[in-house]
Design an enzyme around this catalytic site. Structure first.
Site, PDB file in Angstrom:
ATOM      1  N   CYS A 104     -22.853 -17.895 -16.140  1.00 20.83           N
ATOM      2  CA  CYS A 104     -21.528 -18.499 -16.374  1.00 20.83           C
ATOM      3  C   CYS A 104     -21.477 -19.386 -17.617  1.00 20.83           C
ATOM      4  O   CYS A 104     -20.396 -19.720 -18.097  1.00 20.83           O
ATOM      5  CB  CYS A 104     -21.097 -19.295 -15.151  1.00 20.83           C
ATOM      6  SG  CYS A 104     -21.126 -18.315 -13.657  1.00 20.83           S
TER       7      CYS A 104
ATOM      8  N   HIS B 108     -15.819 -24.640 -16.650  1.00 21.21           N
ATOM      9  CA  HIS B 108     -16.081 -23.348 -16.013  1.00 21.21           C
ATOM     10  C   HIS B 108     -15.294 -23.333 -14.707  1.00 21.21           C
ATOM     11  O   HIS B 108     -15.365 -24.285 -13.913  1.00 21.21           O
ATOM     12  CB  HIS B 108     -17.584 -23.178 -15.774  1.00 21.21           C
ATOM     13  CG  HIS B 108     -17.897 -22.003 -14.902  1.00 21.21           C
ATOM     14  ND1 HIS B 108     -17.337 -20.766 -15.108  1.00 21.21           N
ATOM     15  CD2 HIS B 108     -18.699 -21.898 -13.804  1.00 21.21           C
ATOM     16  CE1 HIS B 108     -17.779 -19.938 -14.180  1.00 21.21           C
ATOM     17  NE2 HIS B 108     -18.598 -20.595 -13.378  1.00 21.21           N
TER      18      HIS B 108
ATOM     19  N   ASN C 261     -13.466 -17.396  -9.998  1.00 22.91           N
ATOM     20  CA  ASN C 261     -14.597 -17.621 -10.909  1.00 22.91           C
ATOM     21  C   ASN C 261     -14.977 -16.288 -11.540  1.00 22.91           C
ATOM     22  O   ASN C 261     -15.467 -15.388 -10.856  1.00 22.91           O
ATOM     23  CB  ASN C 261     -15.756 -18.205 -10.089  1.00 22.91           C
ATOM     24  CG  ASN C 261     -17.001 -18.445 -10.923  1.00 22.91           C
ATOM     25  OD1 ASN C 261     -17.107 -17.968 -12.053  1.00 22.91           O
ATOM     26  ND2 ASN C 261     -17.950 -19.170 -10.358  1.00 22.91           N
TER      27      ASN C 261
HETATM   28  O1  UT7 Z   1     -20.388 -19.908 -11.240  1.00 24.44           O
HETATM   29  C1  UT7 Z   1     -21.190 -20.132 -10.146  1.00 24.44           C
HETATM   30  C2  UT7 Z   1     -21.115 -21.515  -9.774  1.00 24.44           C
HETATM   31  N1  UT7 Z   1     -20.844 -21.653  -8.380  1.00 24.44           N
HETATM   32  C3  UT7 Z   1     -20.263 -22.730  -7.925  1.00 24.44           C
HETATM   33  O2  UT7 Z   1     -19.903 -23.609  -8.663  1.00 24.44           O
HETATM   34  C4  UT7 Z   1     -20.095 -22.890  -6.454  1.00 24.44           C
HETATM   35  C5  UT7 Z   1     -20.371 -24.315  -6.042  1.00 24.44           C
HETATM   36  N2  UT7 Z   1     -20.202 -24.517  -4.640  1.00 24.44           N
HETATM   37  C6  UT7 Z   1     -18.991 -24.502  -4.048  1.00 24.44           C
HETATM   38  O3  UT7 Z   1     -17.988 -24.294  -4.697  1.00 24.44           O
HETATM   39  C7  UT7 Z   1     -18.915 -24.827  -2.585  1.00 24.44           C
HETATM   40  O4  UT7 Z   1     -20.156 -25.306  -2.132  1.00 24.44           O
HETATM   41  C8  UT7 Z   1     -18.486 -23.606  -1.717  1.00 24.44           C
HETATM   42  C9  UT7 Z   1     -17.019 -23.268  -1.992  1.00 24.44           C
HETATM   43  C10 UT7 Z   1     -19.351 -22.411  -2.019  1.00 24.44           C
HETATM   44  C11 UT7 Z   1     -18.614 -23.951  -0.239  1.00 24.44           C
HETATM   45  O5  UT7 Z   1     -17.809 -25.084   0.052  1.00 24.44           O
HETATM   46  P1  UT7 Z   1     -18.419 -26.293   0.895  1.00 24.44           P
HETATM   47  O6  UT7 Z   1     -17.346 -27.247   1.103  1.00 24.44           O
HETATM   48  O7  UT7 Z   1     -19.654 -26.761   0.180  1.00 24.44           O
HETATM   49  O8  UT7 Z   1     -18.744 -25.580   2.262  1.00 24.44           O
HETATM   50  P2  UT7 Z   1     -20.132 -25.540   3.027  1.00 24.44           P
HETATM   51  O9  UT7 Z   1     -21.033 -24.554   2.412  1.00 24.44           O
HETATM   52  O10 UT7 Z   1     -20.615 -26.934   3.254  1.00 24.44           O
HETATM   53  O11 UT7 Z   1     -19.636 -25.011   4.425  1.00 24.44           O
HETATM   54  C12 UT7 Z   1     -18.830 -25.823   5.290  1.00 24.44           C
HETATM   55  C13 UT7 Z   1     -18.434 -24.937   6.449  1.00 24.44           C
HETATM   56  C14 UT7 Z   1     -19.610 -24.170   7.056  1.00 24.44           C
HETATM   57  O12 UT7 Z   1     -19.412 -24.078   8.445  1.00 24.44           O
HETATM   58  P3  UT7 Z   1     -20.216 -25.038   9.449  1.00 24.44           P
HETATM   59  O13 UT7 Z   1     -21.667 -24.751   9.202  1.00 24.44           O
HETATM   60  O14 UT7 Z   1     -19.833 -26.443   9.055  1.00 24.44           O
HETATM   61  O15 UT7 Z   1     -19.713 -24.623  10.773  1.00 24.44           O
HETATM   62  C15 UT7 Z   1     -19.465 -22.800   6.430  1.00 24.44           C
HETATM   63  O16 UT7 Z   1     -20.028 -21.777   7.240  1.00 24.44           O
HETATM   64  O17 UT7 Z   1     -17.494 -23.956   5.982  1.00 24.44           O
HETATM   65  C16 UT7 Z   1     -17.965 -22.674   6.371  1.00 24.44           C
HETATM   66  N3  UT7 Z   1     -17.524 -21.697   5.389  1.00 24.44           N
HETATM   67  C17 UT7 Z   1     -16.363 -21.083   5.489  1.00 24.44           C
HETATM   68  N4  UT7 Z   1     -15.378 -21.158   6.404  1.00 24.44           N
HETATM   69  C18 UT7 Z   1     -14.299 -20.396   6.185  1.00 24.44           C
HETATM   70  C19 UT7 Z   1     -18.176 -21.285   4.279  1.00 24.44           C
HETATM   71  N5  UT7 Z   1     -17.435 -20.383   3.642  1.00 24.44           N
HETATM   72  C20 UT7 Z   1     -16.296 -20.245   4.363  1.00 24.44           C
HETATM   73  C21 UT7 Z   1     -15.147 -19.454   4.216  1.00 24.44           C
HETATM   74  N6  UT7 Z   1     -14.178 -19.571   5.142  1.00 24.44           N
HETATM   75  N7  UT7 Z   1     -14.970 -18.623   3.177  1.00 24.44           N
END
Ligand code: UT7
Length: 305
Positions: free
Chosen positions: A106, A232, A262
């Site tokens: 990226c 980004h 993204n």
């Molecule tokens: O260019 C590449 C660069 N990439 C990035 O910049 C990505 C950086 N990271 C992020 O943007 C975020 O970490 C994510 C969007 C990927 C995830 O968001 P988050 O707020 O960090 O969520 P999390 O991973 O802490 O998950 C929180 C909860 C989890 O459930 P439990 O374990 O609390 O029950 C996940 O399983 O949200 C759940 N979850 C979802 N729920 C509904 C994860 N993805 C989803 C989803 N829909 N799509």
């Protein structure tokens, strides 16, 4: 040497994948995706539409422009060789200039701009074309809700040209290789490569480096804010978290991700082209572009439009 961006163009595929569509594919909700990422929809290439096709569609309107070199930033080229850059020249009957790909995921477009500037500084080249293109949809596991809601496909291109006007251009690049396993592609049993990401770790790294790079740019501008910032386009919460430390009006920041998601190496040139078309950027504006991605690579370019 002074340089400036003299041309910009972009291409997005026709198919729009909405958050509602994603709710029929994985266990997610429209609300979760918007609240946690800021993304509402993204463009997805046809299976038959290659990374080269995306790039060619972006470059097409600029194919008649004189250039001295072509740099393509991508991680998703279908073949290891020949590179996409040489294929673009061939398909569009462009001049037979030095042409090569770089893979900094990226961050690739920002790295490409830094190479263009350095080439022009060398005195050997006057106009360098830089493309950012990726077809993420090919590397997404569409059953993985942690990644499939984030990414889209697209391509963007600029020409960086030598100018006699006095113009700001600065860049800052780095690689925190200790975190290279936190964002990568992994092969499945069939040899296909899928995106694998430690979202929380990448989020924190992006915010930490983003804040440092904004501070550096403000120092370079003698305490003044840039006129427009293109981060980004990974997650609205990353952008908002970075800018919360600074007094930057929201209309001075790109949120192209809302309808593009993204798009990896394409995200900054796509956002730039959108900002130009929407007149969010005007000649003379100091634009800060900040990227981060696999590696863990990071980089910024501060330039005067
Ligand atoms: O260019 C590449 C660069 N990439 C990035 O910049 C990505 C950086 N990271 C992020 O943007 C975020 O970490 C994510 C969007 C990927 C995830 O968001 P988050 O707020 O960090 O969520 P999390 O991973 O802490 O998950 C929180 C909860 C989890 O459930 P439990 O374990 O609390 O029950 C996940 O399983 O949200 C759940 N979850 C979802 N729920 C509904 C994860 N993805 C989803 C989803 N829909 N799509």
């Amino acid at each position: 040497m002074n340089v400036k961006i003299t041309h910009c163009a972009s291409y997005l595929p026709k198919t729009i994948l909405t958050n509602k569509d994603l709710t029929t594919m994985v266990d997610t909700t429209e609300e979760w995706i918007v609240k946690r990422t800021g993304i509402k929809s993204r463009y997805i290439a046809d299976p038959s539409e290659t990374v080269l096709d995306l790039a060619i569609n972006a470059v097409d309107s600029l194919k008649g422009e004189a250039i001295d070199a072509l740099i393509v930033a991508t991680y998703s080229a279908e073949e290891r060789m020949p590179n996409i850059a040489s294929k673009i020249l061939n398909k569009l009957n462009m001049p037979k200039v030095p042409a090569f790909d770089i893979n900094v995921a990226c961050s690739g477009f920002v790295y490409g701009l830094s190479i263009a500037k350095t080439y022009i500084d060398s005195g050997k080249f006057e106009r360098v074309m830089v493309v950012g293109v990726d077809k993420n949809s090919k590397h997404i596991d569409w059953t993985d809700r942690n990644t499939c809601c984030l990414f889209g496909d697209g391509a963007g291109v600029v020409i960086v040209s030598k100018t006699d006007d006095n113009k700001v251009f600065d860049f800052d690049l780095g690689c925190d290789c200790e975190f290279s396993d936190d964002l990568k592609t992994e092969k499945n049993a069939f040899g296909d490569e899928y995106l694998d990401m430690n979202g929380k770790k990448v989020f924190k790294l992006a915010v930490n480096y983003g804040e440092k790079l904004v501070k550096n740019a403000i120092d370079t501008l003698n305490g003044n804010l840039p006129d427009y910032i293109i981060f980004h386009q990974a997650n609205k919460r990353i952008i908002d978290s970075i800018v919360s430390d600074f007094d930057i009006p929201k209309d001075k920041i790109s949120y192209a991700l809302e309808h593009q998601g993204n798009t990896s190496a394409a995200s900054i040139p796509l956002a730039l082209d959108l900002a130009i078309k929407e007149s969010s950027i005007k000649p003379g504006d100091k634009i800060l572009m900040i990227a981060f991605g696999a590696g863990f690579s990071w980089g910024s370019v501060l330039l005067e439009y």
